[in-house]
Scaffold this motif. Structure first.
Motif, mmCIF file in Angstrom:
data_model
loop_
_atom_site.group_PDB
_atom_site.id
_atom_site.type_symbol
_atom_site.label_atom_id
_atom_site.label_comp_id
_atom_site.label_asym_id
_atom_site.label_seq_id
_atom_site.Cartn_x
_atom_site.Cartn_y
_atom_site.Cartn_z
ATOM 1 N N GLN A 37 28.631 -7.831 70.941
ATOM 2 C CA GLN A 37 28.088 -9.050 71.530
ATOM 3 C C GLN A 37 28.069 -8.964 73.052
ATOM 4 O O GLN A 37 27.102 -9.363 73.702
ATOM 5 C CB GLN A 37 28.916 -10.264 71.088
ATOM 6 N N LEU A 38 29.147 -8.436 73.621
ATOM 7 C CA LEU A 38 29.224 -8.274 75.072
ATOM 8 C C LEU A 38 28.135 -7.327 75.570
ATOM 9 O O LEU A 38 27.475 -7.603 76.591
ATOM 10 C CB LEU A 38 30.615 -7.748 75.459
ATOM 11 N N GLU A 44 20.676 -8.104 78.025
ATOM 12 C CA GLU A 44 19.797 -9.238 78.348
ATOM 13 C C GLU A 44 19.833 -9.548 79.840
ATOM 14 O O GLU A 44 18.795 -9.830 80.454
ATOM 15 C CB GLU A 44 20.195 -10.470 77.540
ATOM 16 N N LYS A 45 21.023 -9.527 80.442
ATOM 17 C CA LYS A 45 21.140 -9.791 81.885
ATOM 18 C C LYS A 45 20.383 -8.744 82.689
ATOM 19 O O LYS A 45 19.705 -9.066 83.663
ATOM 20 C CB LYS A 45 22.610 -9.795 82.303
ATOM 21 N N GLU A 46 20.508 -7.456 82.288
ATOM 22 C CA GLU A 46 19.797 -6.392 83.009
ATOM 23 C C GLU A 46 18.294 -6.572 82.903
ATOM 24 O O GLU A 46 17.561 -6.386 83.886
ATOM 25 C CB GLU A 46 20.193 -5.024 82.443
ATOM 26 N N ALA A 47 17.799 -6.935 81.718
ATOM 27 C CA ALA A 47 16.361 -7.146 81.545
ATOM 28 C C ALA A 47 15.869 -8.300 82.414
ATOM 29 O O ALA A 47 14.803 -8.212 83.046
ATOM 30 C CB ALA A 47 16.045 -7.411 80.074
#
Length: 196
Positions: A37-38, A44-47
């Motif tokens: 999950q982490l 997602e944050k990088e994208a």
């Protein structure tokens, strides 16, 4: 003192009661799912960060297009756009050349590294029985049309040839020549043969 820690852990694992082993497995599964999950949130944050960076770059380098009203201003705008396209194309060409140069250097370095590691170790080969035709077919594929029948290429011998060879053998027998030439009679025959 010199006890093996791995053996101790195995002993500890098998000596645990069934409940504790199940708890350890459940905890391991929980940690694994938490890590997944982490990792998903980090991806997602990088994208999202890449998308924001892309939008900022486009806003900086590609301002919104405002079309002028007159023909003269429109031609000047086209000239500016062509100049920008040429400069971008030159940069692209330069980066492609740099990329090709670095890939060539990487290939050379990897080859040197391979050479420095030592000789190539040959794998063990199996012996395979193969006829000459099968070997040529494997090497040449469908191009192979030559038959390797060795008997087909042999010279045919006629009976006349064998009779001539027999006559030559009789004349060339060294025992007969020695008997004829031995003593005074043989020398006399040689002398007479030389006169005629």
């Amino acid at each position: 003192m010199g006890e093996c820690t791995h053996c101790n852990l195995l002993f500890y694992h098998f000596s645990l009661p069934q409940k504790k082993r199940r708890a350890a497995t459940a905890r391991r599964q929980h940690l694994k799912s938490a890590m997944l999950q982490l990792a998903a949130t980090e991806i997602e944050k990088e994208a999202a960060a890449k998308e924001v960076e892309k939008q900022n770059y486009l806003a900086e380098h590609c301002p919104p297009l405002s079309l002028p009203g007159s023909m003269q201003e429109l031609q000047e705008l086209c000239k500016k756009l062509h100049a920008k396209i040429e400069s971008v194309d030159e940069e692209r060409y330069d980066t492609e050349v740099k990329l090709q140069k670095t890939t060539k250097e990487l290939e050379d370095l990897s080859q040197k590294l391979f050479d420095l590691r030592g000789k190539f170790k040959r794998p063990p080969l199996r012996r395979v029985r193969m006829s000459a035709d099968a070997m040529l077919r494997a090497l040449l594929g469908s191009k192979h049309k030559v038959c390797m029948d060795l008997r087909a290429n042999l010279k045919q011998v006629k009976k006349e040839d064998t009779e001539k060879e027999k006559d030559l053998r009789d004349v060339g027998d060294w025992r007969k020549n020695i008997e004829e030439k031995s003593g005074m009679e043989g020398r006399k025959k040689m002398f007479e043969a030389g006169e005629s």
